[in-house]
Scaffold this active site. Structure first.
Site, short mmCIF file in Angstrom:
data_model
loop_
_atom_site.label_atom_id
_atom_site.label_comp_id
_atom_site.label_asym_id
_atom_site.label_seq_id
_atom_site.Cartn_x
_atom_site.Cartn_y
_atom_site.Cartn_z
N THR A 135 -22.21 37.85 -22.71
CA THR A 135 -23.44 37.84 -23.43
C THR A 135 -23.20 38.19 -24.77
O THR A 135 -23.57 37.80 -26.06
CB THR A 135 -24.42 38.98 -22.87
N ARG A 167 -5.60 35.33 -13.99
CA ARG A 167 -6.57 35.89 -13.26
C ARG A 167 -6.59 35.63 -11.74
O ARG A 167 -7.01 36.44 -10.86
CB ARG A 167 -8.10 35.10 -13.74
N GLU A 174 -22.83 47.32 -22.43
CA GLU A 174 -22.12 47.98 -21.33
C GLU A 174 -21.41 49.27 -21.99
O GLU A 174 -20.49 48.95 -22.96
CB GLU A 174 -20.95 47.10 -20.63
N HIS A 176 -21.78 35.51 -26.82
CA HIS A 176 -22.66 34.33 -27.07
C HIS A 176 -23.46 34.97 -28.55
O HIS A 176 -23.60 34.17 -29.35
CB HIS A 176 -23.58 34.10 -26.13
N LEU A 212 -24.42 33.47 -9.49
CA LEU A 212 -24.51 34.35 -10.69
C LEU A 212 -24.05 33.56 -11.90
O LEU A 212 -24.59 34.04 -13.01
CB LEU A 212 -23.71 35.45 -10.18
N LEU A 255 -23.54 31.46 -14.93
CA LEU A 255 -24.75 30.51 -15.63
C LEU A 255 -24.07 29.35 -16.34
O LEU A 255 -23.32 29.34 -17.18
CB LEU A 255 -25.42 31.55 -16.72
#
Lengths: 346, 346, 346, 346
Positions: free
Chosen positions: B44, B204, B68, B47, B266, B268
């Site tokens: 977020t 990852r 966070e 963004h 979850l 998006l």
């Protein structure tokens, strides 16, 4: 039992059906032979009749189709335990394997090896049908034949409606064919506080009101999302029962759902469909349930109790009753959409 | 507290951010002022930094972003009940209204009037942040600052993973950013019997194996659906945890799900997405759950217990730790995708 | 507001109550002052009036008791957000702390630090009561005052009845005081197929029939276990709603439950009670639920919708309405047991 | 298969058992004959051996008892579908009817017409046992015989533990016989954050620690309620798994439960037991679950996955392995209580 019987057959891989004389089926040791008294028509039957892409990929000919029925047991295999000739039965039309993970963990309604009556083996548009005892559902002889035959599709409505709370919840039923109409009725008898019915066909919408819808919406005239938001104070409904399979209705369903609400999807879209997952499911914290068949046999016990207690008059949804020989007429009426449930008698 | 503090600001409605001196926020009677010790970066935040369409529609400038974090209470309003200066806290970043239907019925995570820290009001990329006591989450002083700051995104993984059974279930996690990686770890410590991790980035994917994935799949190299069906004997997985938001992965997720399984959505998607509802949800009898935020505060209690009992090392997912002043570098690393979680220290 | 008001007080630690003039309570910044219009009497009030062992251990004097009420907001503290003078309200009588584990995880009905109106702080048997806005429940002004005041005990019935499925289930309600009577009504409007009411008082049993019981059983005349087994074909009921608190009835409840059924325990036994755990719970695979208070505020939303939709006439259960000054008479009637709900008006 | 086999028989209605030569059982068309490789001893077997009141009321002689076993299929009836000679199997010992309400609605574990192996028909303390294919549970040949035989009692622990959430919950296991010990292990592998084991026998308590208990309590030395409250900050545990059947332990279990917690009752009290329903269940808002048998077959699938993934070493609980001929010695050891699970080999 030997001899011939009248049956509606897909003789070959092409549209239409043939009413012909065929052998009365023989039964295995755990089967019963049922003399069909009434058989109702499902959308699936119309797909087979019309021989659409799905039918072509799934159904092998020759095949007697039809699966919603009720009738009298006239013969019982020697290992049949509970039924005797003279018993009146309907049937769960999903013959489940009993061996797969789903069957062995209480999810037989999504059995991986299911055989469906009238699709994967011969069905009920005939004077007699052979079925395993395990799918026969004993029905009171006092129950009207037509009503007994529609227990199976009614069970779809029962399954979809009760996969979550209904009492004092607001409910929107999209699509008011027979299953949608029954879902309206089930919501009403289970304490839903507000029931929206959304359906473009005026006759069906009137039937929805008769079944207990508190707000009938014709989506050709009114935006159902806006109307639902207005009436629920902007909240949206707690529960959406999607019975139409129509892409636009499905999207409207999600838009009219409240944050944290539940959607039961039962209507089958004929192709891929675009959804706004982020806004309509994820941010909304929605619960979306795929509804297939009936819970075996909890759905049937509920249905029995509804019939016995007279909670709901299933018959309200039947608009046409014809003799079996007029199956072609019945199919034409189905296609017109100007009907509720159509039952054929024998 | 008076004075100035360093903060990362969206000064105007354009990409980027400015590190500047601004006033230390004043607190209301039920607020606490927290001196930020660590703040991690969420998608977020990127963004907002990039000022994409969503950010433009939602964020008003000037705005300190970031949500966070963890830090020390340095001041408490006079109606604050439980916190005192010196306490170490993180925060639930969704400030819920407490009055809407959802808040009053145990679904505050989908509050209709939510205010999000760092989005709708000033956030945590600053030396100090003012928050209501009601969202402060007391954290043991022995907990590493970085770990304390990532409790919030970790909570998303907790929420998604535990909205259904995990013990002895087979799980497929699509997308192994930080939340996906934690979901792998949570599945492992909760008794999942087989854990598939699907992720195109090799680093990852290696981290997923380190977190406990029993089968790591790079979808650029192997078809995850086929691999999952092979390993599960054709059954498919019981649980799909969709953490990618990628349309292809979402569709693969549904195809790899077993009949009667559960999908937690979850990740998006950035736009509408095509789904095969009939085959992937309806016939499958699937349960699809939209996952938004954290269960307030059950998720946080679980997180506390995980930290206290040492069940999972959240820190494994942190790949970069930078001083706050290097926020622009941090954003560049984020964009590269070659990272786990990035934490900024103060 | 200054001045004096009439109130029913426990002046000292002894049986009885005194109607006296006392100061109108002052309100805090988040409180409202409510002019009581109607207050109904709970069993708890009788315990306080009689000053039994429980009351002696819990209640400090002087204390205005009573907690079921409705009235008009006449004054609002300066931090009150949603209410204004003129609003009509009832109240959730459990003032929960908001900080404990239970409150923060959606189980506020079992808050560890609950303060109960009329027990732990001054209550509603008075012309005015001060309550926090957080427990005030706005009620439509068109709702009858008496009905508005009984929303609280009605909520106990809502909570007990809906902690599991009801539609098409068979239900046995043991004990037909007001809460039991409402449980019968709630079962009926939510689609229960068979509803047994078990109650030794003939008047109450007749009221149960009027509320929708399909089989009324006087346990002094008929063995309820045998009757229930007979009517359910030996199966037993799906759901037992235990509203009596009577040891014999509790044991009969378990014996009349089907294998795999659910028991909601609400009635409070006054002492230890002997149970056959092996046969009645363990082998039976029973689910036993302790029911305390109301789900805050899901129960209240359901209640609002029941009132608004007219699903159930709560008033049927009110047998006596007296002016508040006749509180001693009201208590005598309560003790006789020959009544439903008693409401006092102001 | 013809011939004789060794078996442990209740020849007559009196304490003890006789090892004798009897006919190898014949099988029906849907049965398999299994050559027993290992059989473990259940408390039920001891009741039969001792011929207590329950055994006298239920068991008819002559009877081969014993029901926890594993072995090799040596013969299969002609209607057996999935098994062939050479397969290695254990068995669900509850032969359910398939016709009752419970069986047809996913609650076969409380079938009303259940026949139990070794109780209602001949069992497994013999060289051969005949069982219906429907209860045979195929087990990997690589699984140790002893471990395969204890899948059945292990399934009781699986059922009790997983009837509610475990991950990040605090759990108290009362009674550390084999089932309690496994419950400790299952709690650990499923993410319980704190696991209390309460058991008066020191050896068993040490085994509980080895299985993963984080706090072992000997109730003869320490008050478990006080200890649990101390360690949980006064809250109590989220979950009580009652495996002892001991009245005092059951009451302690309820007292150590947090408000809103869950109790799984599995241990069987030998007589009526006094409970404080008001304080321990009702005010507490507790959920109490009777646990009987295993979920058929979800429990077995979980067990298979535990064995295949190596999540838990079931063998830790086996303390004694003896040849079948020493059944009398095995029974003596059982009675001493100084043991975990005892397995007999053939």
């Amino acid at each position: 039992m030997n001899g011939k019987m009248k049956a509606a057959l897909k003789v070959e891989a092409a549209p239409g059906a043939t009413v012909a004389l065929v052998d009365i089926p023989t039964i295995g040791s755990r089967d019963v032979l049922v003399q069909v008294k009434a058989a109702s028509i499902c959308g699936t039957d119309m797909h087979i009749y019309d021989w659409d892409a799905w039918a072509q990929s799934r159904v092998q000919t020759p095949r007697i189709f039809g699966h919603e029925f009720a009738g009298e047991v006239v013969e019982a295999g020697h290992e049949v335990v509970e039924l005797v000739p003279g018993d009146f039965v309907a049937a769960e039309t999903h013959i489940t394997c009993g061996h797969c993970y789903q069957c062995r963990t209480g999810q037989a309604h999504v059995c991986r090896n299911v055989q469906i009556l009238g699709v994967d083996r011969d069905g009920a548009f005939a004077e007699y049908i052979a079925i395993p005892e395990s799918v026969a559902w004993k029905t009171g002889k006092e129950i009207d034949h037509s009503v007994a035959s529609i227990q199976e599709p009614f069970g779809n409505a029962v399954h979809a409606t009760y996969e979550g709370e209904i009492a004092q919840r607001t409910v929107a039923v999209y699509g008011c064919g027979p299953i949608g109409l029954w879902a309206v009725g089930l919501s009403r008898i289970s304490g839903a506080s507000t029931i929206f019915a959304i359906e473009p066909n005026h006759k069906r919408l009137d039937m929805a009101t008769a079944m207990g819808a508190t707000c009938a919406i014709n989506p050709r005239e009114v935006d159902p999302v806006q109307r639902i938001l207005d009436i629920t104070g902007g909240l949206g409904v707690d529960v959406v029962l999607e019975m139409s399979g129509h892409p636009g209705a499905i999207r409207q369903g999600f838009k009219s759902l409240r944050y944290g609400g539940r959607v039961s999807l039962l209507g089958l879209p004929s192709s891929m469909i675009e959804l706004d997952l982020a806004n309509d499911i994820i941010f909304k914290g929605a619960t979306v349930l795929g509804i297939s068949g009936r819970n075996i046999f909890d759905t049937w016990y509920r249905t029995r109790r509804i019939l016995e207690s007279g909670q709901l008059d299933l018959k309200q949804v039947i608009t046409h009753t014809l003799p079996f020989e007029r199956i072609h007429d019945a199919m034409e009426i189905m296609k017109s959409g100007d009907c509720g449930k159509i039952v054929m008698t024998f």
